[in-house]
Design a protein around this motif. Structure first.
Motif, PDB file in Angstrom:
ATOM      1  N   LYS A 188       0.845  -1.186   0.000  1.00 28.15           N
ATOM      2  CA  LYS A 188       0.000   0.000   0.000  1.00 28.15           C
ATOM      3  C   LYS A 188       0.884   1.242   0.000  1.00 28.15           C
ATOM      4  O   LYS A 188       2.054   1.177   0.403  1.00 28.15           O
ATOM      5  N   PRO A 189       0.364   2.373  -0.460  1.00 25.09           N
ATOM      6  CA  PRO A 189       1.160   3.596  -0.484  1.00 25.09           C
ATOM      7  C   PRO A 189       1.604   3.995   0.914  1.00 25.09           C
ATOM      8  O   PRO A 189       0.886   3.795   1.903  1.00 25.09           O
ATOM      9  N   GLY A 190       2.779   4.536   1.003  1.00 26.10           N
ATOM     10  CA  GLY A 190       3.307   4.975   2.286  1.00 26.10           C
ATOM     11  C   GLY A 190       4.744   5.420   2.156  1.00 26.10           C
ATOM     12  O   GLY A 190       5.324   5.426   1.063  1.00 26.10           O
ATOM     13  N   PHE A 191       5.325   5.792   3.286  1.00 30.05           N
ATOM     14  CA  PHE A 191       6.707   6.250   3.285  1.00 30.05           C
ATOM     15  C   PHE A 191       7.644   5.053   3.169  1.00 30.05           C
ATOM     16  O   PHE A 191       7.501   4.065   3.890  1.00 30.05           O
ATOM     17  N   VAL A 192       8.570   5.125   2.234  1.00 29.99           N
ATOM     18  CA  VAL A 192       9.523   4.036   2.000  1.00 29.99           C
ATOM     19  C   VAL A 192      10.932   4.539   2.284  1.00 29.99           C
ATOM     20  O   VAL A 192      11.329   5.605   1.808  1.00 29.99           O
ATOM     21  N   SER A 193      11.672   3.762   3.063  1.00 31.25           N
ATOM     22  CA  SER A 193      13.068   4.062   3.351  1.00 31.25           C
ATOM     23  C   SER A 193      13.902   2.845   2.978  1.00 31.25           C
ATOM     24  O   SER A 193      13.664   1.737   3.475  1.00 31.25           O
ATOM     25  N   LEU A 194      14.862   3.034   2.083  1.00 34.80           N
ATOM     26  CA  LEU A 194      15.733   1.949   1.629  1.00 34.80           C
ATOM     27  C   LEU A 194      17.169   2.425   1.748  1.00 34.80           C
ATOM     28  O   LEU A 194      17.585   3.342   1.051  1.00 34.80           O
ATOM     29  N   LYS A 195      17.916   1.798   2.650  1.00 32.82           N
ATOM     30  CA  LYS A 195      19.291   2.208   2.931  1.00 32.82           C
ATOM     31  C   LYS A 195      20.240   1.043   2.697  1.00 32.82           C
ATOM     32  O   LYS A 195      19.840  -0.126   2.745  1.00 32.82           O
ATOM     33  N   VAL A 196      21.503   1.364   2.446  1.00 33.41           N
ATOM     34  CA  VAL A 196      22.547   0.365   2.261  1.00 33.41           C
ATOM     35  C   VAL A 196      23.564   0.517   3.374  1.00 33.41           C
ATOM     36  O   VAL A 196      24.013   1.634   3.674  1.00 33.41           O
ATOM     37  N   TYR A 197      23.922  -0.611   4.006  1.00 38.05           N
ATOM     38  CA  TYR A 197      24.905  -0.626   5.079  1.00 38.05           C
ATOM     39  C   TYR A 197      26.082  -1.507   4.692  1.00 38.05           C
ATOM     40  O   TYR A 197      25.914  -2.498   3.964  1.00 38.05           O
ATOM     41  N   ASN A 198      27.265  -1.155   5.183  1.00 37.92           N
ATOM     42  CA  ASN A 198      28.424  -1.999   4.932  1.00 37.92           C
ATOM     43  C   ASN A 198      28.514  -3.106   5.981  1.00 37.92           C
ATOM     44  O   ASN A 198      27.641  -3.239   6.843  1.00 37.92           O
ATOM     45  N   SER A 199      29.569  -3.914   5.923  1.00 39.78           N
ATOM     46  CA  SER A 199      29.696  -5.067   6.819  1.00 39.78           C
ATOM     47  C   SER A 199      29.888  -4.666   8.275  1.00 39.78           C
ATOM     48  O   SER A 199      29.718  -5.495   9.176  1.00 39.78           O
ATOM     49  N   LEU A 200      30.211  -3.390   8.524  1.00 43.31           N
ATOM     50  CA  LEU A 200      30.368  -2.903   9.897  1.00 43.31           C
ATOM     51  C   LEU A 200      29.084  -2.288  10.445  1.00 43.31           C
ATOM     52  O   LEU A 200      29.064  -1.804  11.569  1.00 43.31           O
ATOM     53  N   GLY A 201      28.024  -2.330   9.655  1.00 43.86           N
ATOM     54  CA  GLY A 201      26.758  -1.752  10.079  1.00 43.86           C
ATOM     55  C   GLY A 201      26.672  -0.252   9.906  1.00 43.86           C
ATOM     56  O   GLY A 201      25.772   0.393  10.460  1.00 43.86           O
TER      57      GLY A 201
END
Length: 212
Positions: A188-201
């Motif tokens: 459903k429509p809404g706020f989307v957050s997509l982040k990338v993290y490295n191996s150290l978090g």
């Protein structure tokens, strides 16, 4: 305008590019040991793929008009994605009006597309990547900008069916390629957050942060 190359720590130089025109070369940047770009006035941009031994003029037909485009610098995230920054003068040699020049390529500099970097008219003078995604730009009046998604080719909405739950699919091809694709689905429509993290978090990229 000439480009000279040295292989002995600047003791001797050889002429590797000779361009008989009034186009001034303003900068040279390499993304790795073999691939680099040089740019300058009158939409000049040239490319080497053999460590600067040979240089080839790239077509700038996609941004040509009656104005004078002065390219200050070129910054590349990889061999495909990059930007040119500078200033456009219209009306005479140096113009009676001017605006920022900011263009993006996703094919190594063979074609360039208009990008609105910010709403001001002040020219961006330099643009450099710190890694494959993050870039900094500097301009007139002490302006400094950061973009954490500059290395991406694009972000597209391609899903036509509404899923019953959310999914984050495996990226393709693998991230060792010049670019990679990430697909996600939401119910459903809404706020989307997509982040990338490295191996150290540690967060290294904020890919999506908006309503979808």
């Amino acid at each position: 305008q000439n480009i000279y190359r040295t292989t002995d720590g600047c003791y001797t130089y050889s002429n590797v590019f000779n361009h008989n025109s009034d186009q001034a070369i303003t900068s040279i940047n390499f993304i790795n040991n073999i691939t680099g770009w040089a740019c300058g006035s009158h939409r000049l941009i040239i490319k080497t793929t053999n460590s600067g031994i040979n240089w080839n003029l790239l077509s700038m037909d996609s941004i040509q008009n009656e104005c004078h485009d002065f390219i200050y610098n070129a910054g590349f995230a990889n061999t495909n994605v990059g930007y040119i920054v500078g200033q456009r003068f219209c009306g005479g040699i140096w113009g009676t009006s001017f605006e920022q020049l900011f263009r993006k390529t996703t094919d190594g500099g063979h074609s360039w597309n208009y990008v609105l970097f910010y709403s001001g008219l002040d020219a961006i003078q330099d643009f450099q990547f710190t890694d494959s995604l993050n870039a900094f730009a500097v301009g007139y009046y002490g302006r400094i900008f950061k973009n954490s998604r500059a290395g991406l080719t694009n972000i597209e909405n391609t899903l036509t069916e509404i899923p019953s739950e959310y999914f984050l699919n495996q990226n393709y091809p693998n991230p060792f390629n010049p670019s990679t694709n990430l697909e996600f689905e939401i119910s459903k429509p809404g706020f989307v957050s997509l982040k990338v993290y490295n191996s150290l978090g540690i967060e290294v990229a904020d890919l999506v942060s908006e309503n979808k």
